[in-house]
Design a protein around this motif. Structure first.
Motif, short mmCIF file in Angstrom:
data_model
loop_
_atom_site.label_atom_id
_atom_site.label_comp_id
_atom_site.label_asym_id
_atom_site.label_seq_id
_atom_site.Cartn_x
_atom_site.Cartn_y
_atom_site.Cartn_z
N ILE A 764 0.88 -1.17 0.00
CA ILE A 764 0.00 0.00 0.00
C ILE A 764 0.91 1.22 0.00
O ILE A 764 1.74 1.38 0.89
N GLY A 765 0.75 2.04 -1.06
CA GLY A 765 1.76 3.05 -1.28
C GLY A 765 3.06 2.35 -1.59
O GLY A 765 3.12 1.46 -2.46
N ASN A 766 4.10 2.68 -0.88
CA ASN A 766 5.39 2.03 -1.09
C ASN A 766 5.76 1.11 0.07
O ASN A 766 6.90 0.64 0.17
N ASP A 767 4.79 0.83 0.94
CA ASP A 767 5.06 0.04 2.15
C ASP A 767 4.46 -1.36 2.04
O ASP A 767 3.36 -1.53 1.50
N LYS A 768 5.17 -2.33 2.59
CA LYS A 768 4.71 -3.72 2.54
C LYS A 768 3.96 -4.08 3.82
O LYS A 768 4.39 -3.75 4.93
N TYR A 769 2.84 -4.81 3.63
CA TYR A 769 2.04 -5.29 4.75
C TYR A 769 1.71 -6.76 4.52
O TYR A 769 1.79 -7.26 3.39
N LEU A 770 1.34 -7.43 5.60
CA LEU A 770 0.97 -8.84 5.52
C LEU A 770 -0.50 -9.01 5.89
O LEU A 770 -0.93 -8.54 6.95
N LEU A 771 -1.24 -9.67 5.01
CA LEU A 771 -2.66 -9.94 5.26
C LEU A 771 -2.86 -11.42 5.55
O LEU A 771 -2.46 -12.26 4.76
N LYS A 772 -3.50 -11.70 6.68
CA LYS A 772 -3.93 -13.07 6.95
C LYS A 772 -5.45 -13.11 7.05
O LYS A 772 -6.13 -13.74 6.26
N GLU A 773 -6.01 -12.40 8.03
CA GLU A 773 -7.47 -12.34 8.16
C GLU A 773 -7.98 -10.91 7.92
O GLU A 773 -8.89 -10.71 7.13
N LYS A 774 -7.38 -9.95 8.62
CA LYS A 774 -7.79 -8.56 8.47
C LYS A 774 -6.57 -7.66 8.46
O LYS A 774 -5.54 -7.97 9.05
#
Length: 786
Positions: A764-774
């Motif tokens: 999202i944008g230039n940042d990394k995130y991890l999605l599992k449930e929410k």
């Protein structure tokens, strides 16, 4: 007049409504209110006849050639909705008498068309009439009709003539033999016709049930069989205030249906089985059959409905209109068939499949229903031999996909088109010969599907072969230019069809380069991870030899670079040297291609005027290859020179405007795209809806305003919500995850509905995130996209 705010409560933003009758302007609503289910499409012509009406029933895949000098087209099948209603010896027609109230509406939520009328005859007899109709989403072969007629001023003698009319033509061309006609038990009509060249059997069954209020009637009809037509005539005396109710159930089957197109096929077997099926359906009646269909619509909307909270509620209806038509135009039941440029709503473009299908429509299914997307790509595999034949015919290797294709995959582009205003002669249509970018467009679409779904089985069976064959075409299509010390692609038409037979169209060159480079990368992947597939294709296609050729060519393909002075990418070798003209008059015109009323195509070819997105299209498809300042520079240069004389152009400009963060301009283009079919121009959709534009509307929301893209196999989200929107909620399927994404100006929230053992990386944008449930991300804390 069309209204889009007629729906209330559960039907708010679900209803398209026509509130007045004009016998000269019937085509638009016939198209935009069309019914269908992917197997068939039924234009919403009225039951009674009018001179300007164009009736149409089209069955997916049933192409026929009138003769050897014309391309194949979807034949206009027999009409089953026509009724002649005679009220006290006067034929019911809205062209005479007095209309006290009129409303015709399409309910996008349930797929039902309804028309409510209070009408006074020339003899001053007043009636209330209601017509309802649906094409079943539950049974692909079923059409249901229901009619209510109530005399309001006194007892009335009512005569209704209803039948199956096989006298239909495609603009005067009759595609069927005379046919066989029969009536069973004075009620069930059966009509069999066969296409004259492709020899496809069509079989129609139809029957009626009658009531006066709630009392069932069993009238004795007059039965009429004539040339290519059979009818039933019914007479009733109806007291004032009582209602005559007619239900008409119809079914359509063909010998091309998967259930019947086997080697042991017999017409008698088709007749027996479909008659038995029809009798059972007819017993159920309209209401039960409609409810079964409505349940399927409910299930569909539960999976795909996009919710927009906007200060203009038309935006919400716009996307639902697009999603409604995207479903009814798509032959999800059979991978042998593609999507026509007008869907199944009209004769436009003869039902042929263009690049519209892969670039504008396929993404909708790739990200919402990958099973359907796969079938649409399998269509291109089934037609691969046609593409190979075209390549060989033109002296190349691999697969050269035709600009227009039908059932076989052979070229179906007509040779001659509109009149040349200078000579008065028909203009040669060069697209079939020169608009070759469709080959890499198909490769692009299948690769996007593969990256979004990780469907290795598809690649093993179909995708890898298509990708390798399309790359092989381009590797032979390029020509060495000693002056440029590069491989060039000469004598083509890019997406901008106002520029014919140009050299080095930027879109074509970049996409061909992408096609070959992707094939090189996949060659290595296939060899390592799909060894059996590689072995089979190496033997079939001599991949090792081709791989060497791809590598020799790919880095030497001429890719037009941004000019140092202004960062503008030349659309082709000569575009930037052509003279400029003032195109304000044509950009502001309500109709498309008005420039061709003042200039010939040859003259337009020699001006800096574009029909549609070309370089701008490239900036969208290969967005990661161009910097933001290059995108802005090319947008600023090319958009003022683009007439948007193709329905494909506006949504692309919306997406690129979002990419350069011009949200207001993006929203303007979104609104203009919506108005192609839903706008005030009552002639815009006479030949059928604009299928690619409807796919583009979905893309504008998802790829534009939501900012969703795939880069390096990862999902990226860079929202650009327009100022009038408060919230956007959309479903998205990606790499096995079934997500619900909610976007406001402040945050992005993602819910995963699929149980998974591992988290999904999302940028999202230039940042990394991890999605599992929410996942919830505050946009104020996000690093902007580079």
């Amino acid at each position: 007049m069309l209204l889009y705010d007629c729906g209330n409560k559960e039907y708010k933003n679900w209803i398209i409504c026509e509130t007045s009758f004009d016998a000269q302007l019937l085509g638009k609503c016939e198209s935009i209110m069309a019914l269908g289910n992917g197997y068939m499409g039924l234009r919403s012509s009225m039951e009674e006849n009018y001179t300007k009406q164009t009736r149409g029933l089209f069955i997916a895949g049933t192409f026929n050639k009138f003769d050897c000098y014309e391309p194949s087209e979807l034949p206009n099948a027999a009409d089953v909705v026509e009724l002649e209603i005679v009220l006290n010896n006067e034929v019911f027609s809205l062209e005479k008498g007095v209309i006290y109230s009129y409303q015709r509406s399409l309910n996008l939520k349930t797929g039902e068309l309804a028309r409510h009328i209070i009408w006074e005859s020339p003899s001053k007899d007043k009636y209330k009439l209601c017509f309802k109709r649906f094409v079943s989403l539950d049974n692909l072969h079923l059409i249901g009709m229901k009619v209510y007629i109530t005399p309001l001023t006194g007892e009335s003698c009512i005569r209704v003539t209803s039948g199956i009319n096989g006298q239909m033509t495609n603009s005067g061309v009759q595609h069927f033999h005379e046919g066989e006609k029969r009536i069973y038990d004075q009620n069930i009509m059966e009509f069999i016709q066969t296409t004259c060249q492709s020899k496809i059997d069509f079989i129609f069954h139809s029957g009626h049930t009658w009531k006066i209020d709630s009392d069932k009637q069993i009238p004795t009809p007059r039965m009429i069989i004539s040339r290519r037509k059979l009818e039933m005539m019914y007479d009733f005396m109806i007291p004032k205030g009582k209602t005559l109710i007619m239900e008409k159930i119809c079914t359509v089957h063909t010998s091309l249906d998967k259930s019947y197109c086997y080697k042991e096929y017999s017409l008698q077997d088709l007749r027996d089985k479909t008659l038995t099926e029809f009798i059972e359906l007819n017993r159920k009646g309209y209401d039960l059959l409609f409810n079964e269909s409505a349940k399927k619509w409910k299930r569909y909307w539960k999976e795909v409905d996009i919710k927009i909270e906007s200060k203009d509620s038309f935006d919400q209806l716009t996307v639902r209109f697009a999603q409604y038509h995207l479903l009814i135009m798509t032959p999800a039941h059979d991978s042998r068939f593609g999507i026509g440029a007008k869907g199944l709503t009209g004769e436009g473009y003869k039902g042929h499949t263009f690049w519209d299908s892969e670039i504008f429509i396929l993404p909708y299914f790739t990200f919402t229903n990958p099973q359907i997307a796969r079938k649409l790509l399998e269509y291109r595999y089934h037609t691969l031999n046609g593409a190979r034949k075209k390549a060989i015919k033109n002296g190349f290797e691999g697969a050269m996909y035709p600009w227009e294709s039908a059932f076989t995959g052979d070229e179906e582009t007509p040779e001659w088109g509109a009149v040349n205003i200078l000579t008065g002669e028909a203009t040669r249509i060069l697209s079939g010969l020169k608009e070759q970018h469709i080959t890499c467009d198909i490769a692009y679409a299948l690769w996007q599907y593969y990256k979004a779904t990780q469907d290795i089985d598809f690649m093993k069976k179909y995708g890898s072969e298509i990708l390798f064959e399309t790359a092989s075409f381009w590797a032979k299509r390029v020509e060495w230019d000693e002056e440029k010390k590069s491989y060039c692609i000469n004598d083509v038409i890019g997406p901008d069809e106002y520029k014919e037979q140009v050299n080095n169209n930027a879109f074509t060159n970049y996409m061909a380069h992408w096609n070959i480079q992707t094939a090189i990368n996949h060659y290595r992947e296939c060899k390592e991870k799909m060894p059996q597939t590689f072995k089979r294709l190496n033997k079939k296609l001599d991949l090792e030899r081709r791989f060497k050729l791809w590598n020799e060519v790919v880095d030497k393909i001429y890719l037009p670079q941004p000019r140092k002075t202004d960062k503008v990418i030349p659309q082709d070798d000569t575009y930037l040297s052509k003279p400029l003209i003032d195109i304000t008059k044509y950009k502001n015109a309500s109709a498309m291609q008005t420039i061709l009323q003042d200039y010939s195509r040859e003259q337009v070819n020699n001006m800096q005027v574009s029909k549609q997105a070309d370089v701008v299209m490239l900036l969208y498809l290969l967005k990661d290859k161009f910097s933001k300042d290059v995108k802005e520079a090319n947008w600023q240069y090319y958009e003022p020179k683009t007439l948007h004389d193709s329905s494909l152009s506006l949504s692309v400009h919306c997406i690129v405007a979002c990419d350069i963060n011009d949200k207001n301009t993006a929203y303007d283009f979104f609104k203009k795209a919506a108005q192609i079919d839903l706008g005030p121009n009552m002639k815009s959709s006479d030949l059928g809806i604009h299928a690619a534009s409807l796919g583009g509307i979905w893309k504008a929301i998802v790829f534009g305003f939501a900012g969703i893209s795939i880069e390096d196999d990862k999902l990226h989200i860079n929202p650009k919500i327009p100022p009038l929107w408060l919230k956007l909620k959309l479903p998205l399927k990606f790499q096995g995850y079934n997500m619900e994404i909610e976007i406001t100006r402040d945050c992005v929230q993602i819910k995963n509905k699929t149980k998974t053992d591992y988290p999904l990386e999302i940028f999202i944008g230039n940042d990394k995130y991890l999605l599992k449930e929410k996942l919830r991300v505050d946009l104020q804390g996000v690093s902007p996209q580079k």
